[in-house]
Design a protein around this motif. Structure first.
Motif, PDB file in Angstrom:
ATOM      1  N   TYR A  11       4.353  -0.554 -10.996  1.00  0.00           N
ATOM      2  CA  TYR A  11       5.534  -0.011 -11.674  1.00  0.00           C
ATOM      3  C   TYR A  11       5.568   1.503 -11.534  1.00  0.00           C
ATOM      4  CZ  TYR A  11       6.914  -4.344 -14.092  1.00  0.00           C
ATOM      5  OH  TYR A  11       7.359  -5.609 -14.394  1.00  0.00           O
ATOM      6  N   ARG A  12       4.430   2.130 -11.763  1.00  0.00           N
ATOM      7  CA  ARG A  12       4.369   3.589 -11.698  1.00  0.00           C
ATOM      8  C   ARG A  12       4.627   4.109 -10.287  1.00  0.00           C
ATOM      9  NH1 ARG A  12       4.283   6.866 -15.963  1.00  0.00           N
ATOM     10  NH2 ARG A  12       2.428   8.053 -15.393  1.00  0.00           N
ATOM     11  N   ALA A  13       4.276   3.304  -9.294  1.00  0.00           N
ATOM     12  CA  ALA A  13       4.471   3.705  -7.895  1.00  0.00           C
ATOM     13  C   ALA A  13       5.854   3.356  -7.371  1.00  0.00           C
ATOM     14  CB  ALA A  13       3.410   3.040  -7.025  1.00  0.00           C
ATOM     15  N   GLY A  14       6.671   2.722  -8.205  1.00  0.00           N
ATOM     16  CA  GLY A  14       8.041   2.405  -7.800  1.00  0.00           C
ATOM     17  C   GLY A  14       8.192   1.083  -7.072  1.00  0.00           C
ATOM     18  N   GLU A  15       7.171   0.223  -7.102  1.00  0.00           N
ATOM     19  CA  GLU A  15       7.253  -1.079  -6.440  1.00  0.00           C
ATOM     20  C   GLU A  15       7.493  -2.156  -7.497  1.00  0.00           C
ATOM     21  OE1 GLU A  15       4.309  -1.959  -3.515  1.00  0.00           O
ATOM     22  OE2 GLU A  15       4.771  -0.149  -2.369  1.00  0.00           O
ATOM     23  N   VAL A  22     -13.052   0.715  -5.508  1.00  0.00           N
ATOM     24  CA  VAL A  22     -11.663   0.945  -5.917  1.00  0.00           C
ATOM     25  C   VAL A  22     -10.953   1.862  -4.919  1.00  0.00           C
ATOM     26  CG1 VAL A  22     -10.189   2.003  -7.683  1.00  0.00           C
ATOM     27  CG2 VAL A  22     -12.076   0.512  -8.368  1.00  0.00           C
ATOM     28  N   ARG A  23     -11.680   2.796  -4.350  1.00  0.00           N
ATOM     29  CA  ARG A  23     -11.071   3.752  -3.422  1.00  0.00           C
ATOM     30  C   ARG A  23     -10.793   3.168  -2.046  1.00  0.00           C
ATOM     31  NH1 ARG A  23     -13.497   9.734  -4.996  1.00  0.00           N
ATOM     32  NH2 ARG A  23     -13.333   9.450  -7.266  1.00  0.00           N
ATOM     33  N   MET A  24     -11.074   1.891  -1.878  1.00  0.00           N
ATOM     34  CA  MET A  24     -10.630   1.200  -0.671  1.00  0.00           C
ATOM     35  C   MET A  24      -9.103   1.034  -0.662  1.00  0.00           C
ATOM     36  SD  MET A  24     -13.276   0.363   1.290  1.00  0.00           S
ATOM     37  CE  MET A  24     -14.560   1.534   0.887  1.00  0.00           C
ATOM     38  N   TRP A  25      -8.470   1.249  -1.806  1.00  0.00           N
ATOM     39  CA  TRP A  25      -7.015   1.209  -1.916  1.00  0.00           C
ATOM     40  C   TRP A  25      -6.497   2.628  -2.118  1.00  0.00           C
ATOM     41  CZ3 TRP A  25     -10.184  -2.575  -3.697  1.00  0.00           C
ATOM     42  CH2 TRP A  25      -9.879  -3.898  -3.364  1.00  0.00           C
ATOM     43  N   PRO A  26      -5.210   2.877  -1.835  1.00  0.00           N
ATOM     44  CA  PRO A  26      -4.651   4.214  -2.077  1.00  0.00           C
ATOM     45  C   PRO A  26      -4.736   4.599  -3.555  1.00  0.00           C
ATOM     46  CG  PRO A  26      -3.171   2.881  -0.719  1.00  0.00           C
ATOM     47  CD  PRO A  26      -4.241   1.958  -1.224  1.00  0.00           C
ATOM     48  N   GLY A  27      -4.706   5.898  -3.815  1.00  0.00           N
ATOM     49  CA  GLY A  27      -4.810   6.383  -5.184  1.00  0.00           C
ATOM     50  C   GLY A  27      -3.708   5.870  -6.085  1.00  0.00           C
ATOM     51  N   LYS A  28      -2.520   5.600  -5.527  1.00  0.00           N
ATOM     52  CA  LYS A  28      -1.410   5.107  -6.341  1.00  0.00           C
ATOM     53  C   LYS A  28      -1.470   3.609  -6.583  1.00  0.00           C
ATOM     54  CE  LYS A  28       2.048   8.669  -5.305  1.00  0.00           C
ATOM     55  NZ  LYS A  28       3.413   8.933  -4.810  1.00  0.00           N
ATOM     56  N   GLY A  29      -2.402   2.940  -5.917  1.00  0.00           N
ATOM     57  CA  GLY A  29      -2.513   1.505  -6.120  1.00  0.00           C
ATOM     58  C   GLY A  29      -2.273   0.730  -4.837  1.00  0.00           C
TER      59      GLY A  29
END
Length: 237
Positions: free
Chosen positions: A71-75, A202-209
């Motif tokens: 939600y925070r990332a706009g998806e 966790v950092r295997m994914w982008p910082g925004k999720g």
């Protein structure tokens, strides 16, 4: 709709936990196990309603943190899917009784209604933090449970640096964050190494999720990160 307790293949899970598969005898042809056999090998024959409450809460936490990040990332579409998985009306087997452990779907709904509202996001984070002590259980056992799910979800979701199942890829993210947050709340002298390895995971994914436009980490890097988590888990008392 693919849900969190559905497994895919065993490669990453073997890297994490050596899921007890027997090697074929010399001279016998190798026959890959069926999806049903793989699921049974990893998780046993367990439905969500049969899981202990703390494990169900951890799964709900994983979907909630995924929904909030998206939600925070706009998806909004991906976020709504994960928010729907913590709907008690739609998934009573998973969600039954979790309100007594502090899970409040209204906090996730508030982020959905105002994704860029920092106050709503903070209220959701506070809600999730408040429920963690009730869902921790045995830290080692809960973390292992989450990691086995994560390994299966990531292998289903990503292949060769490409997302092949977006929901699975996103779910794996939520499982990683949930495990990290559970462990990070423990005694740093005992759990510091595991916390660090989970943070790297966790950092295997982008910082925004887990965005739909993400390039997944290579399978070899994910396998190494999971192997490091396994090593840290094995060193716990």
């Amino acid at each position: 709709m693919r849900q969190i307790w559905t497994a895919a293949s065993l490669g990453l899970c073997i890297a994490l936990a050596g899921c007890g598969q027997k090697a074929p005898k010399y001279g016998e042809p190798y026959l890959a196990p069926s999806i049903a056999e793989q699921e049974k090998a990893i998780f046993g024959e367990v439905s969500p309603s049969d899981l202990p409450a703390n494990q169900r809460a951890a799964l709900a936490h994983a979907h909630a943190v995924t929904a909030i990040a998206l939600y925070r990332a706009g998806e909004a579409d991906g976020a709504a899917l994960h928010a729907g998985l913590v709907d008690a009306g739609a998934h009573p087997g998973l969600m039954v009784g979790l309100d007594t452990m502090g899970f409040d779907p209204a906090a996730v709904a508030a982020v959905a209604a105002a994704p860029q509202d920092d106050a709503a996001a903070e209220a959701a984070r506070v809600m999730l933090a408040a429920m963690r002590p009730t869902m921790t259980g045995d830290v080692k056992a809960t973390t292992e449970f989450l990691m086995k799910h994560l390994a299966a979800e990531y292998e289903a979701g990503a292949d060769g640096g490409t997302i092949v199942d977006l929901t699975a890829y996103q779910t794996a993210y939520g499982l990683a964050v949930t495990a990290r947050d559970i462990v990070a709340a423990q005694d740093a002298e005992v759990y510091g190494k595991l916390t660090l390895d989970l943070e790297i995971l966790v950092r295997m994914w982008p910082g925004k999720g887990p965005l739909a436009t993400s390039t997944p980490a290579p399978d070899t890097e994910m396998a190494l990160a999971l192997s490091n988590v396994k090593s840290a888990l094995s060193g716990l008392p």
